[in-house]
Design an enzyme around this catalytic site. Structure first.
Site, PDB file in Angstrom:
ATOM      1  CD  GLU A 123      -5.333  -0.213   7.394  1.00 53.20           C
ATOM      2  OE1 GLU A 123      -5.661   0.907   6.974  1.00 53.20           O
ATOM      3  OE2 GLU A 123      -4.188  -0.481   7.790  1.00 53.20           O
ATOM      4  CB  SER A 174       2.915   6.832   4.435  1.00 55.74           C
ATOM      5  OG  SER A 174       1.834   6.363   5.190  1.00 55.74           O
ATOM      6  CD  GLN A 221      -2.164   1.394   2.896  1.00 59.34           C
ATOM      7  OE1 GLN A 221      -1.562   0.818   3.819  1.00 59.34           O
ATOM      8  NE2 GLN A 221      -3.130   2.240   3.119  1.00 59.34           N
ATOM      9  N   GLY A 222       0.893   1.983  -1.103  1.00 57.95           N
ATOM     10  CA  GLY A 222       1.746   3.173  -1.218  1.00 57.95           C
ATOM     11  C   GLY A 222       0.972   4.445  -0.993  1.00 57.95           C
ATOM     12  CB  SER A 238       3.974  -2.985   5.253  1.00 55.21           C
ATOM     13  OG  SER A 238       3.892  -2.079   6.322  1.00 55.21           O
ATOM     14  CD  GLU A 278      -0.945  11.176  19.240  1.00 54.97           C
ATOM     15  OE1 GLU A 278      -0.776  10.420  18.253  1.00 54.97           O
ATOM     16  OE2 GLU A 278      -0.257  11.091  20.272  1.00 54.97           O
TER      17      GLU A 278
END
Ligand SMILES: Cc1cc2nc3c(=O)[nH]c(=O)nc-3n(C[C@H](O)[C@H](O)[C@H](O)COP(=O)(O)OP(=O)(O)OC[C@H]3O[C@@H](n4cnc5c(N)ncnc54)[C@H](O)[C@@H]3O)c2cc1C
Length: 406
Positions: A260, A145, A142-143, A177, A384
């Site tokens: 997810e 970030s 999963q690209g 990942s 957060e």
């Protein structure tokens, strides 16, 4: 299996297995009991838990799941699934964790990329990828970030510049990942001729062996490198690599994240309950079961039960509305704290005289699990961000302006 009194209904009924779920649980348990030992070896051997982390074992496990029809339980039948309700998928997660099965190597493909391709893919994309995703013949990453964009995806900079019949892609993704073992990536990029925050987002299916893609594994505190920096230099993709329409990337990405949260959320609480079982065994072996440790174990058990109830309520909401509710954020926060507390307690026990008798492999396992658990407060939405979600969606606090929170 606990059966509810007939007077119970609604949420209370949902907390217990229906007769259909109870039958399914028995089938899953029987299959796991036989196949796990065949594929992953002796569960009682000292290095079993460490072996479960190995990629070849996880790859074999996924193929075994697919061959026997346990992968993609909630996927439509026409794409190789069994169209079962999410509640049965959750039962299978619970039984897998309880039996100490590994996590399939292509979890991102199964629970994120695959369902997104089912929702937005062309017939050609579905035919090309869904079968290999189920079996783990294609591993996906999963690209999303980037160095300047994580919680708030407004900062995304990777650009897929429209160019003739395709796109030329430049930029850097990070914390991706499994990128180094993946064949494909769901890549979120800005598709516009000019750069800038306002330009539209699009999702692309990127083959990881395309010229111009470089993966640099990043070493984690555990000593392993399970995620990478992915550098994209003049990577060419055809228009047919678009997943969804050009400019529809935000909606496609939110679908990925919803899947997810819905699927993996429940799997994580089941993993946590299984980890607590291991801690309880450790306490017994170390001969420390009462007093302060006993009280902590009991508190943790109460928390796992509350998480399970929350997870099942969340699944019901998801089945009814198609979108994950704010329970997912409460689960995520509870899971990250509990996983940490379990690991800390295990390391304390290993430091006691009884604990020192426990073999080296288990020391290694608990140390690695503790170190890995530090990342839990960051991945799949930081602590957060989930607190923000609870304050806005449950407490009704105002949402800050101009953020694209994942
Ligand atoms: C183990 C692991 C695996 C990962 N795998 C992947 C992957 O496969 N693919 C992928 O795309 N990404 C992956 N990530 C990256 C992950 O999604 C991001 O790290 C995460 O979204 C946070 O983004 P960031 O690191 O840029 O931190 P930032 O978003 O910059 O946050 C920094 C700090 O500021 C706080 N903060 C930010 N915004 C707010 C706000 N509005 N209100 C209050 N506090 C705020 C955050 O909580 C955090 O404490 C992975 C991360 C980890 C740890």
């Amino acid at each position: 299996v606990l059966r509810p009194p007939s007077a119970l209904s609604g949420a209370a009924y949902w907390l217990h297995d229906t007769p259909e779920q109870a039958d399914f649980r028995v089938q899953a348990r029987q299959w796991l009991a036989v196949t796990l030992a065949e594929v992953c070896g002796d569960v009682s051997s000292p290095d079993y838990d460490l072996r479960l982390e190995e990629y070849p074992v996880r790859r074999r496990w996924q193929a075994a799941l697919a061959d026997a029809g346990w992968a993609g339980l909630a996927w439509p039948v026409e794409y190789g699934g069994r169209a079962f309700p999410m509640a049965l998928q959750a039962v299978f997660h619970e039984e897998s964790s309880r039996a100490r099965a590994p996590r399939p190597l292509n979890s991102i493909g199964l629970y994120m990329a695959g369902p997104t391709i089912i929702a937005f893919g062309t017939e050609m994309q579905k035919a090309d990828h869904l079968g290999p995703i189920l079996r783990g013949d294609e591993i996906w990453c999963q690209g999303f970030s980037e160095p300047g964009a994580g919680s708030d995806l407004r900062g995304l900079r990777v650009r897929a510049q429209p160019d003739g019949d395709g796109y030329t892609i430049n930029g850097t993704k990070i914390w991706t990942s499994y990128a180094d073992v993946s064949s494909y990536c769901i890549l979120l990029a800005r598709t516009s001729v000019t750069a800038g925050e306002a330009s539209p987002l699009s999702m692309l299916l990127l083959p990881m062996d395309a010229p111009g893609v470089t993966c640099r594994p990043i070493r984690q505190a555990t000593g392993k490198a399970r995620f990478c920096e992915v550098v994209l230099e003049n990577v060419r993709l055809p228009r047919s690599a678009l997943l969804g329409a050009e400019g529809q990337g935000w909606q496609v990405a939110m679908t990925t994240i919803a899947h997810e949260r819905a699927t993996m959320g429940f799997a994580l609480q089941a993993d946590c309950a299984a980890l607590l079982d291991r801690l309880t065994d450790l306490a017994r072996e170390a001969g420390v079961t009462g007093g302060e440790i006993g009280a902590r174990l009991a508190t943790m058990r109460a928390t796992t039960s509350a998480m399970r109830a929350l997870g099942r309520i969340g699944l019901r909401a998801y089945s009814e509305t198609g979108t994950p509710g704010p329970e997912g954020s409460m689960m995520k926060l509870t899971w990250e704290q509990l996983q940490h507390d379990i690991c800390v307690c295990a390391l304390e026990l290993l430091g006691t005289p009884g604990g020192r008798r426990v073999d080296e492999r288990r020391h290694e396992y608990w140390t690695a699990t503790y170190l890995r658990s530090r990342g839990n407060t960051i991945e799949a939405g930081t602590t957060e961000m989930h607190l923000n979600a609870i304050s806005q969606r449950i407490l009704g606090m105002p949402r800050p302006p101009r953020v694209m929170e994942r």
